[in-house]
Structure formats: C-alpha cells, structure tokens
Design an enzyme around this catalytic site. Sequence first.
Site, short mmCIF file in Angstrom:
data_model
loop_
_atom_site.label_atom_id
_atom_site.label_comp_id
_atom_site.label_asym_id
_atom_site.label_seq_id
_atom_site.Cartn_x
_atom_site.Cartn_y
_atom_site.Cartn_z
N ARG A 166 4.96 1.07 -18.58
CA ARG A 166 6.25 0.70 -18.08
C ARG A 166 6.93 0.46 -19.43
NH1 ARG A 166 8.11 -3.70 -13.68
NH2 ARG A 166 7.60 -1.80 -12.36
N HIS A 193 10.73 5.72 -11.00
CA HIS A 193 9.62 4.89 -10.50
C HIS A 193 8.73 5.45 -9.68
CE1 HIS A 193 7.39 1.01 -10.22
NE2 HIS A 193 8.33 0.46 -9.70
N GLN A 220 6.32 3.71 -7.04
CA GLN A 220 7.06 2.80 -5.81
C GLN A 220 7.30 3.73 -4.61
OE1 GLN A 220 7.78 -0.65 -5.91
NE2 GLN A 220 8.02 -0.10 -3.80
N ASP A 245 18.36 -1.32 -4.03
CA ASP A 245 17.59 -1.97 -5.25
C ASP A 245 18.58 -2.69 -5.92
OD1 ASP A 245 15.49 -2.50 -7.14
OD2 ASP A 245 15.93 -0.42 -8.21
N CYS A 270 12.49 -2.20 -3.14
CA CYS A 270 11.15 -2.06 -3.99
C CYS A 270 10.76 -3.58 -4.59
CB CYS A 270 11.17 -1.05 -5.01
SG CYS A 270 12.65 -1.64 -6.25
N ARG A 308 1.76 -1.01 -2.96
CA ARG A 308 1.68 -0.57 -4.30
C ARG A 308 0.21 -0.72 -4.72
NH1 ARG A 308 5.76 -1.30 -7.64
NH2 ARG A 308 4.14 -0.42 -9.10
#
Length: 306
Positions: free
Chosen positions: A104, A131, A134, A219, A259, A287
């Site tokens: 990340r 991402h 996700q 988001d 998310c 996840r």
Amino acid sequence: MALRHFLSLLDLSPAELQTVIDRAIEMKAEHYARRDQQQFPGHVLGMIFDKASTRTRVSFEAGMAQLGGHAMFLAPTDTQLGRGEPVEDSARVISSMVDIVMIRTFGHDIIERFAAHSSVPVINALTDSFHPCQLLADIQTWQEHRGSIAGKVVTWVGDGNNMCQSYINAARQFDFELRVACPPGFEPDAELVAANASRVSVGNDPHAAAKGADLVVTDVWASMGQESEQDERAEQFTGFQVNRELMDLAAPDALYMHCLPAHRGEEISAELMDAPDTVIWQEAENRLHAQKALMEFLLLAHQSDA
Ligand code: CP
Ligand code: NVA
C-alpha cells in the site's frame, strides 16, 4: 508463463477474475464451517504499508494465517525503504525471503517498479491510482446478493479517485455500465475514461447518474495524502452525498457500497451507514475471503511456473 502480479484488475483476465470471486465465496463457506484448508504452510506474505489501514492489514494478515502461512507487517518507520533504500533493491531482497508481497503506497509507479524487480507475486493493496483488492470484495458482495453484475448499471458518486478508477477497470472486466458523477475538476483520469468510453460516462450531476442505477458507490472526499484539502473539498463536494433521497432515484432493489472508512454525514448519510439491511459490513468482511482466493490464485500460478 511469466510471473503474475495483481497491480490492477487488468492483470487478470475476466475469466480469471470470475474464478477468484467464485473461489472467494467457496472459501467463505469453508471458513464459516471452520474448514479452512491451510494449504500454504510455511509461506510468508510481506506486507508493506506506506499509508494507514484497518481492513487491508487485518484481512491480509488473518487471511494468510488461515491459509496456513505467516504475514509480516513492514512499516516505513522500521524499514530501510523508509530511509531511502531504492524500491528496486528492496524488491530484490524482500522477494528473495518471502513468497508473496502486498504493498500500500502513494504513486502507482512505486508498485510497478517493485513488481518489476520482484521474484514473487506482488499485490496492489492501494495506490493513489487504484485499489483493485477492494473491487474483488465489492463484486463478490454484489454477486452474493444479486448474481452476475454483467449488464448492470453502476453509479459512482464523489471523487474520481483510486476507487473510482478501479470501478472503471471493473466495468471493463465485469462488463457493466458505469456512470461517474464528480464535482467539476475531480473527474477520474481522462485517458482511462477515454479507453473505456463504451461502458463509462462522466458527468457532474449525481441525480441524473443515479437514476435507475442497480448499484451506487461512493468513497471519502479526501483520500489518504489529501488530508490538508479536507475542508476545501467538503465545500466543493456539497450535493454529492449518497443518501436516501439519492437512493430513491435508483432502481427499487438497488444496493449501495462504500469501501470504508466512511465519514457519516459527508459522502454518505448516517441513515444509510446504519441501515439494518446495508451490505457495507459484508463488503468489508469480503476483503478477507476475496484476498485469500487471490493469494491462492497467485501462489498456485507461481508454483506451477517454478
Ligand atoms: N477499504 C480499505 O482499504 O480500508 P483500510 O484503509 O482500512 O485498509
Ligand atoms: N480513496 C481512499 C480509499 C481508502 C480505502 C484513500 O485512498 O484514502
């Protein structure tokens, strides 16, 4: 076959992505029945985090343990990467000692450079651009509730950020229509939109975009690394909240996703976050299952390659 990585959704074919999601659903059932197969004893996952995380860290670390292996958390404060050792040198060394790596970080180029010098599979656990992990969880969640997402209408409301851009890749790989509604100046990358113009449209009106949608996604307005812009963005994003009024424009059985982490009362209303029938918590839990299936896919592909 060449070493496989998962830096974006385009690294797996549509059929491979579907296999991973189907396997995630199967592994979830095995996990609930306490029948995790622990198929990778002695395997080590290196987890490099240049940004904060709750879901990603917990899901990868728990997931690797459930696969029979071990996960190692590497923060920039504790590694030479954080003191300026080149990404390329770090990739050579770290990948010589572990079986799979997740990263990340900020710039997408960092993960591309790491992958180019890694001898083991590398997973994108979020960059400024994408991402993809996700999206595996989101599509799994959709599939569990509604079946195939092919041909459906998905509406993105808010910032044209890493999640939005992953939805653009998902529209291509899973064959759905994506309508993006952002405040002017916050649209996703124009080249990415142009490359997917047959499935993706971008505008500035959340109400028009939500009309008849099967899935509405949002988001945060300020992503990690943009904290100093939070107040200014809060003003610029006024009117871009996913709430009951917006969902009333969508299809009667529409789902909404986020998310997480979420800011109640900003990009999503507290009412929707706390609704008893929201799938947001399943989306977060998935996840774990989706990434276990992804790690299994990449580790098996690497083994058969060796
Ligand atoms: N959705 C997500 O990636 O959450 P974290 O930042 O907590 O990992
Ligand atoms: N767009 C958000 C996603 C967090 C999981 C960020 O990059 O901070």
